[in-house]
Write an enzyme that holds these catalytic residues in place. Structure first.
Site, PDB file in Angstrom:
ATOM      1  N   VAL A  61       0.806  -1.230   0.000  1.00  0.00           N
ATOM      2  CA  VAL A  61       0.000   0.000   0.000  1.00  0.00           C
ATOM      3  C   VAL A  61       0.834   1.273   0.000  1.00  0.00           C
ATOM      4  O   VAL A  61       0.285   2.358  -0.166  1.00  0.00           O
ATOM      5  CB  VAL A  61      -0.965   0.047   1.210  1.00  0.00           C
ATOM      6  N   TYR A  62       2.139   1.169   0.191  1.00  0.00           N
ATOM      7  CA  TYR A  62       2.951   2.379   0.174  1.00  0.00           C
ATOM      8  C   TYR A  62       2.963   2.945  -1.248  1.00  0.00           C
ATOM      9  O   TYR A  62       3.565   2.386  -2.161  1.00  0.00           O
ATOM     10  CB  TYR A  62       4.383   2.085   0.620  1.00  0.00           C
TER      11      TYR A  62
END
Length: 345
Positions: A61-62
């Site tokens: 998700v970064y």
């Protein structure tokens, strides 16, 4: 660089790892962390490897995969020299199955992470949070399959409560599946509620702690001072903190900073270096994830190892950062003869 066992596993990891949430800057939230691109990322990885830091932490998700992609390009040709930690569970799309720890989502996300990282395996695969909608048995069976296939070496969790982690360990033991050997948790001088239960659980079950945001979103970086405005360039000021403001009341922050300043004067070390070194002397902590927007920040954080605070200095910081406990922990602490909490000194 010092190396420690990751919980009850056979894997040895450096006490510092480099967090790559600053890679990419793919949206407004992550831009507040940083926007490091491939060339600068490769240089920072060079500095880490020179210092003995060979573990790099990221997550799908970064910046919606950009962090993994940039890390993959920056380590190209030297995958055999590094250990990679990444994560899954949080949303990667708008679909009803684009989040969670289901078999469907985990297999899909593991394959996607491997492609972005340009590697054939993930050394430490974290469940980024506990998915209460998916049976624990389904999650752990899937993770065990990924381990058996060679795509994942070790499994870990992040942001679990005590019962989340203990239930998961029980299921793994019941079926003989791979078990969580690490727990990536939020822990710092400003937020010590990790010690109430998760630390004792980690000691008892041999689950190593990998600390995220050890400087409390920059509050312990040395930039914050009593009666001074929050620096405009700070991550908190730009809306990039993953920690809610109420987690650290101002009076607690400044009391801790006063103690840190005293220890800094005694040691000649920076506030940030002392904060990191304090964590390395706590039970179960085997790794601290450090981040940096610039090479200078990285060099400063790398200098947090190779020396130790004295017991008196640790006690001074403990006294300044002591926090009230919730039930049943205050009740347990009132009956010391029954208390199995880890010895801190």
């Amino acid at each position: 660089m010092e190396y420690r066992q990751l919980g009850g596993s056979g894997l040895r990891i450096p006490v510092l790892s480099f967090g790559t949430a600053t890679f990419g800057g793919g949206n407004e939230f992550f831009k507040a962390w940083g926007s490091t691109q491939v060339a600068e990322a490769a240089r920072m990885i060079d500095l880490c490897l020179e210092a003995g830091v060979n573990l790099f932490d990221t997550a799908n998700v970064y910046s919606r995969g950009m962090s993994e992609e940039i890390l993959g390009q920056a380590i190209k040709g030297r995958q055999d020299k590094v250990l990679i930690s990444t994560k899954a569970t949080f949303p990667m799309g708008d679909g009803v199955n684009d989040f969670g720890s289901s078999r469907h989502h985990l297999i899909q996300q593991c394959e996607a992470s491997l492609r972005r990282l340009g590697t054939d395996h993930i050394d430490i695969y974290h469940m980024h949070g506990f998915d209460a909608n998916t049976p624990v048995e389904e999650t752990l069976n899937t993770l065990n399959t990924l381990v058996q296939s060679g795509k994942v070496r070790y499994i870990a969790c992040s942001n679990f409560s005590g019962w989340h982690l203990m239930k998961s360990l029980s299921v793994s033991e019941r079926f003989g599946w791979a078990r969580y050997v690490g727990h990536q948790a939020y822990y710092s001088l400003l937020t010590r509620d990790f010690e109430w239960e998760l630390m004792s659980l980690g000691v008892d079950q041999k689950v190593g702690t990998l600390v995220w945001s050890p400087l409390a979103s920059g509050l312990l970086s040395g930039k914050y001072r009593r009666h001074q405005p929050v620096p405009k360039e700070a991550r908190i000021a730009q809306g990039g903190s993953p920690v809610p403001a109420h987690a650290t009341p101002d009076e607690v922050l400044y009391k801790v900073l006063d103690a840190l300043d005293e220890v800094a004067a005694e040691t000649g070390k920076s506030v940030a270096q002392i904060s990191l070194n304090w964590l390395l002397q706590r039970p179960t902590v085997c790794n601290i994830i450090i981040g940096a927007r610039t090479e200078e920040q990285l060099k400063q954080n790398l200098a947090a190892v190779g020396w130790n605070l004295t017991t008196d200095q640790v006690k001074k910081l403990d006294d300044a950062s002591a926090m009230p406990t919730a039930y049943p922990y205050w009740h347990q602490r009132d009956h010391a003869m029954l208390n199995a909490a880890p010895a801190l000194y």
